[in-house]
Design a protein around this motif. Structure first.
Motif, mmCIF file in Angstrom:
data_model
loop_
_atom_site.group_PDB
_atom_site.id
_atom_site.type_symbol
_atom_site.label_atom_id
_atom_site.label_comp_id
_atom_site.label_asym_id
_atom_site.label_seq_id
_atom_site.Cartn_x
_atom_site.Cartn_y
_atom_site.Cartn_z
ATOM 1 N N VAL A 290 37.430 33.408 46.349
ATOM 2 C CA VAL A 290 35.874 34.121 45.633
ATOM 3 C C VAL A 290 36.011 33.722 44.264
ATOM 4 N N ASP A 291 35.444 33.116 43.730
ATOM 5 C CA ASP A 291 35.372 33.294 42.127
ATOM 6 C C ASP A 291 34.517 34.039 41.397
ATOM 7 N N GLU A 292 33.460 34.215 42.046
ATOM 8 C CA GLU A 292 32.475 35.364 41.390
ATOM 9 C C GLU A 292 31.775 36.046 42.760
ATOM 10 N N LEU A 293 31.525 37.424 42.397
ATOM 11 C CA LEU A 293 31.138 38.354 43.526
ATOM 12 C C LEU A 293 29.754 38.823 42.615
ATOM 13 N N ARG A 294 28.624 38.622 43.318
ATOM 14 C CA ARG A 294 27.196 39.109 42.870
ATOM 15 C C ARG A 294 26.768 39.822 43.887
ATOM 16 N N LEU A 295 26.574 41.309 43.478
ATOM 17 C CA LEU A 295 26.004 42.354 44.251
ATOM 18 C C LEU A 295 24.950 42.628 44.016
ATOM 19 N N MET A 296 23.658 42.425 44.490
ATOM 20 C CA MET A 296 22.312 42.815 44.269
ATOM 21 C C MET A 296 22.344 44.209 45.043
ATOM 22 N N ASP B 259 40.197 39.479 38.920
ATOM 23 C CA ASP B 259 41.111 39.775 37.757
ATOM 24 C C ASP B 259 42.588 39.321 38.199
ATOM 25 N N ARG B 260 42.869 38.018 38.187
ATOM 26 C CA ARG B 260 44.185 37.411 38.606
ATOM 27 C C ARG B 260 45.384 37.886 37.899
ATOM 28 N N ARG C 36 37.026 42.371 37.801
ATOM 29 C CA ARG C 36 36.558 42.696 36.412
ATOM 30 C C ARG C 36 34.954 42.489 36.363
ATOM 31 N N LEU C 37 34.105 43.559 36.091
ATOM 32 C CA LEU C 37 32.907 43.336 35.657
ATOM 33 C C LEU C 37 32.573 42.740 34.828
ATOM 34 N N VAL C 38 31.753 41.658 34.881
ATOM 35 C CA VAL C 38 31.433 40.548 33.856
ATOM 36 C C VAL C 38 30.045 40.712 33.397
ATOM 37 N N ASP C 39 29.004 41.383 34.487
ATOM 38 C CA ASP C 39 27.601 41.440 33.674
ATOM 39 C C ASP C 39 27.125 42.820 34.828
#
Length: 194
Positions: free
Chosen positions: A143-149, A191-192, A172-175
């Motif tokens: 997983v490269d990004e996790l987008r949670l609505m 956050d590797r 790491r929270l990015v947005d």
């Protein structure tokens, strides 16, 4: 090299099960209780995400869910974009030939198949729903990004996104931003270095 992007609708307490049972029971009815303004704002985010994608990756049950709910013939911009995208479906069975166009089955070793897909697709590969698949991808660091609505409901039970993992997965929270009046979009990346 592409990026595997997990895009999930989720309750505050981590439930991703959106469909109530045929009799209205179950824990998924929360999605239908979303206010119209929030649903409109949510759809706008979904359309933007789809326009930026190069492919979809999903489990067989999620693929069937989209087909059963008419995404194969809907006339709106979001559905049209999803029809155009190549869809890679993790399935040990044959896909319905009359189902969603541009759909191919991804068989065999899921981890190896997704790693190859990630290497071959030059852009974002979006994963909708597909809880079991997502848990496998998280476990194997695909997983490269996790987008949670995040929807403003606590439902107490139902299928959850996260399960047991063999080791902690630092993120790491990015947005983060409000969507509509009651939804929150939270975007995390692994956050590797942690």
């Amino acid at each position: 090299m592409g990026r595997i992007i997990i895009s999930e609708n989720i309750t505050i307490d981590g439930v991703i099960e959106v469909s109530a049972g045929a009799d209205g029971s179950g824990h998924g009815g929360w999605f239908a209780r979303t206010a119209d303004r929030d649903r409109t704002a949510w759809a706008k985010v979904g359309i933007e995400e789809a326009l930026g994608a190069r492919a979809l990756l999903m489990g067989r049950r999620t693929h069937a869910w989209f087909v059963e709910r008419g995404w194969v013939s809907r006339g709106d911009e979001w559905a049209e974009r999803l029809r155009e995208l190549p869809k890679h479906v993790v399935s040990s069975t044959a896909l319905d030939a009359a189902g969603w166009r541009n759909s191919t089955a991804l068989r065999g070793d899921v981890v190896r198949g997704v790693a190859e897909l990630r290497a071959d697709v030059p852009g974002d590969v979006i994963v909708y729903g597909s809880g079991r698949l997502v848990r496998t991808l998280l476990e194997h660091d695909l997983v490269d990004e996790l987008r949670l609505m995040t929807f403003p409901f606590v439902v107490g039970a139902g299928e959850r996104l996260f399960g047991a993992v063999s080791a902690m997965k630092p993120m790491r929270l990015v947005d983060s931003r409000a969507v509509g009046d009651g939804l929150a979009s939270l975007v995390y990346r692994p956050d590797r270095d942690a």
